[in-house]
Design a protein around this motif. Structure first.
Motif, PDB file in Angstrom:
ATOM      1  N   GLU A  52       0.827  -1.211   0.000  1.00 27.56           N
ATOM      2  CA  GLU A  52       0.000   0.000   0.000  1.00 27.56           C
ATOM      3  C   GLU A  52       0.860   1.259   0.000  1.00 27.56           C
ATOM      4  O   GLU A  52       0.548   2.229  -0.697  1.00 27.56           O
ATOM      5  N   ASP A  53       1.944   1.262   0.764  1.00 27.45           N
ATOM      6  CA  ASP A  53       2.832   2.426   0.792  1.00 27.45           C
ATOM      7  C   ASP A  53       3.472   2.665  -0.573  1.00 27.45           C
ATOM      8  O   ASP A  53       3.572   3.810  -1.031  1.00 27.45           O
ATOM      9  N   LEU A  54       3.895   1.590  -1.213  1.00 27.20           N
ATOM     10  CA  LEU A  54       4.480   1.722  -2.548  1.00 27.20           C
ATOM     11  C   LEU A  54       3.456   2.234  -3.558  1.00 27.20           C
ATOM     12  O   LEU A  54       3.769   3.078  -4.400  1.00 27.20           O
ATOM     13  N   ARG A  55       2.223   1.743  -3.464  1.00 30.62           N
ATOM     14  CA  ARG A  55       1.182   2.204  -4.387  1.00 30.62           C
ATOM     15  C   ARG A  55       0.909   3.692  -4.189  1.00 30.62           C
ATOM     16  O   ARG A  55       0.787   4.443  -5.152  1.00 30.62           O
ATOM     17  N   ARG A  56       0.826   4.126  -2.932  1.00 29.01           N
ATOM     18  CA  ARG A  56       0.590   5.542  -2.661  1.00 29.01           C
ATOM     19  C   ARG A  56       1.727   6.407  -3.199  1.00 29.01           C
ATOM     20  O   ARG A  56       1.496   7.481  -3.743  1.00 29.01           O
ATOM     21  N   GLY A  57       2.950   5.935  -3.066  1.00 28.71           N
ATOM     22  CA  GLY A  57       4.094   6.665  -3.604  1.00 28.71           C
ATOM     23  C   GLY A  57       4.037   6.799  -5.115  1.00 28.71           C
ATOM     24  O   GLY A  57       4.329   7.854  -5.668  1.00 28.71           O
ATOM     25  N   VAL A  58       3.631   5.730  -5.777  1.00 27.51           N
ATOM     26  CA  VAL A  58       3.524   5.754  -7.239  1.00 27.51           C
ATOM     27  C   VAL A  58       2.406   6.702  -7.672  1.00 27.51           C
ATOM     28  O   VAL A  58       2.544   7.431  -8.655  1.00 27.51           O
ATOM     29  N   GLU A  59       1.302   6.704  -6.941  1.00 26.29           N
ATOM     30  CA  GLU A  59       0.196   7.622  -7.251  1.00 26.29           C
ATOM     31  C   GLU A  59       0.668   9.074  -7.127  1.00 26.29           C
ATOM     32  O   GLU A  59       0.348   9.915  -7.964  1.00 26.29           O
ATOM     33  N   LYS A  60       1.427   9.357  -6.080  1.00 23.27           N
ATOM     34  CA  LYS A  60       1.934  10.713  -5.867  1.00 23.27           C
ATOM     35  C   LYS A  60       2.877  11.120  -7.005  1.00 23.27           C
ATOM     36  O   LYS A  60       2.805  12.241  -7.512  1.00 23.27           O
ATOM     37  N   ASP A  61       3.753  10.195  -7.418  1.00 26.66           N
ATOM     38  CA  ASP A  61       4.672  10.468  -8.522  1.00 26.66           C
ATOM     39  C   ASP A  61       3.920  10.713  -9.827  1.00 26.66           C
ATOM     40  O   ASP A  61       4.297  11.578 -10.621  1.00 26.66           O
ATOM     41  N   ARG A  62       2.851   9.942 -10.053  1.00 27.96           N
ATOM     42  CA  ARG A  62       2.064  10.104 -11.283  1.00 27.96           C
ATOM     43  C   ARG A  62       1.424  11.485 -11.328  1.00 27.96           C
ATOM     44  O   ARG A  62       1.461  12.170 -12.347  1.00 27.96           O
ATOM     45  N   LYS A  63       0.864  11.909 -10.199  1.00 31.00           N
ATOM     46  CA  LYS A  63       0.237  13.236 -10.143  1.00 31.00           C
ATOM     47  C   LYS A  63       1.268  14.335 -10.337  1.00 31.00           C
ATOM     48  O   LYS A  63       1.000  15.334 -11.012  1.00 31.00           O
ATOM     49  N   ALA A  64       2.449  14.170  -9.765  1.00 31.91           N
ATOM     50  CA  ALA A  64       3.513  15.164  -9.926  1.00 31.91           C
ATOM     51  C   ALA A  64       3.960  15.237 -11.382  1.00 31.91           C
ATOM     52  O   ALA A  64       4.196  16.336 -11.909  1.00 31.91           O
ATOM     53  N   SER A  65       4.053  14.097 -12.061  1.00 37.19           N
ATOM     54  CA  SER A  65       4.442  14.086 -13.468  1.00 37.19           C
ATOM     55  C   SER A  65       3.397  14.795 -14.326  1.00 37.19           C
ATOM     56  O   SER A  65       3.749  15.559 -15.227  1.00 37.19           O
ATOM     57  N   ALA A  66       2.126  14.541 -14.051  1.00 38.85           N
ATOM     58  CA  ALA A  66       1.060  15.199 -14.813  1.00 38.85           C
ATOM     59  C   ALA A  66       1.109  16.707 -14.592  1.00 38.85           C
ATOM     60  O   ALA A  66       0.959  17.494 -15.535  1.00 38.85           O
ATOM     61  N   ARG A  67       1.358  17.119 -13.366  1.00 39.15           N
ATOM     62  CA  ARG A  67       1.446  18.545 -13.052  1.00 39.15           C
ATOM     63  C   ARG A  67       2.647  19.171 -13.758  1.00 39.15           C
ATOM     64  O   ARG A  67       2.546  20.250 -14.349  1.00 39.15           O
ATOM     65  N   ASP A  68       3.785  18.493 -13.724  1.00 41.63           N
ATOM     66  CA  ASP A  68       4.980  19.000 -14.393  1.00 41.63           C
ATOM     67  C   ASP A  68       4.772  19.095 -15.899  1.00 41.63           C
ATOM     68  O   ASP A  68       5.268  20.029 -16.548  1.00 41.63           O
ATOM     69  N   PHE A  69       4.049  18.148 -16.477  1.00 37.52           N
ATOM     70  CA  PHE A  69       3.771  18.197 -17.912  1.00 37.52           C
ATOM     71  C   PHE A  69       2.886  19.396 -18.249  1.00 37.52           C
ATOM     72  O   PHE A  69       3.149  20.106 -19.224  1.00 37.52           O
ATOM     73  N   ARG A  70       1.860  19.635 -17.441  1.00 41.63           N
ATOM     74  CA  ARG A  70       0.988  20.790 -17.685  1.00 41.63           C
ATOM     75  C   ARG A  70       1.749  22.096 -17.577  1.00 41.63           C
ATOM     76  O   ARG A  70       1.462  23.043 -18.297  1.00 41.63           O
ATOM     77  N   LYS A  71       2.724  22.147 -16.695  1.00 38.16           N
ATOM     78  CA  LYS A  71       3.511  23.370 -16.506  1.00 38.16           C
ATOM     79  C   LYS A  71       4.655  23.484 -17.511  1.00 38.16           C
ATOM     80  O   LYS A  71       5.359  24.494 -17.531  1.00 38.16           O
ATOM     81  N   GLY A  72       4.848  22.460 -18.325  1.00 40.11           N
ATOM     82  CA  GLY A  72       5.885  22.495 -19.344  1.00 40.11           C
ATOM     83  C   GLY A  72       7.267  22.127 -18.835  1.00 40.11           C
ATOM     84  O   GLY A  72       8.265  22.361 -19.521  1.00 40.11           O
ATOM     85  N   LYS A  73       7.358  21.539 -17.658  1.00 42.09           N
ATOM     86  CA  LYS A  73       8.653  21.168 -17.092  1.00 42.09           C
ATOM     87  C   LYS A  73       9.204  19.872 -17.692  1.00 42.09           C
ATOM     88  O   LYS A  73      10.413  19.651 -17.677  1.00 42.09           O
ATOM     89  N   ILE A  74       8.316  19.006 -18.177  1.00 43.44           N
ATOM     90  CA  ILE A  74       8.750  17.768 -18.826  1.00 43.44           C
ATOM     91  C   ILE A  74       8.057  17.653 -20.176  1.00 43.44           C
ATOM     92  O   ILE A  74       7.003  18.248 -20.406  1.00 43.44           O
ATOM     93  N   ASP A  75       8.655  16.869 -21.073  1.00 43.45           N
ATOM     94  CA  ASP A  75       8.090  16.720 -22.414  1.00 43.45           C
ATOM     95  C   ASP A  75       7.271  15.433 -22.520  1.00 43.45           C
ATOM     96  O   ASP A  75       7.118  14.694 -21.551  1.00 43.45           O
ATOM     97  N   ASP A  76       6.766  15.188 -23.732  1.00 43.39           N
ATOM     98  CA  ASP A  76       5.902  14.023 -23.975  1.00 43.39           C
ATOM     99  C   ASP A  76       6.606  12.698 -23.691  1.00 43.39           C
ATOM    100  O   ASP A  76       6.010  11.790 -23.119  1.00 43.39           O
ATOM    101  N   THR A  77       7.858  12.595 -24.100  1.00 41.42           N
ATOM    102  CA  THR A  77       8.566  11.318 -23.922  1.00 41.42           C
ATOM    103  C   THR A  77       8.813  11.023 -22.443  1.00 41.42           C
ATOM    104  O   THR A  77       8.699   9.875 -22.024  1.00 41.42           O
TER     105      THR A  77
END
Length: 65
Positions: A7-32
């Protein structure tokens, strides 16, 4: 302990996924980079469910007293 770890690992992955989506919207990371993070997320979720199934199967195999 095992279930808490899963459960702890799953929560960590969920948090990372949300951070990646946020960074993509802000233009900090690209499509790849977003695609690579999404692939890691999907793999982690599959492993979570496989681990949870193995945990439940093992728990069901323990004889009741």
């Amino acid at each position: 302990g095992v279930r808490r770890l899963l459960e702890d690992l799953r929560r960590g992955v969920e948090k990372d996924r949300k951070a990646s989506a946020r960074d993509f919207r802000k233009g900090k990371i690209d499509d790849t980079t977003l695609a690579a993070h999404s692939k890691q997320y999907e793999d982690a979720i599959v492993n979570y469910y496989l681990g949870l199934r193995a945990y439940r199967d093992r728990l069901a195999a323990v004889p009741k007293k």
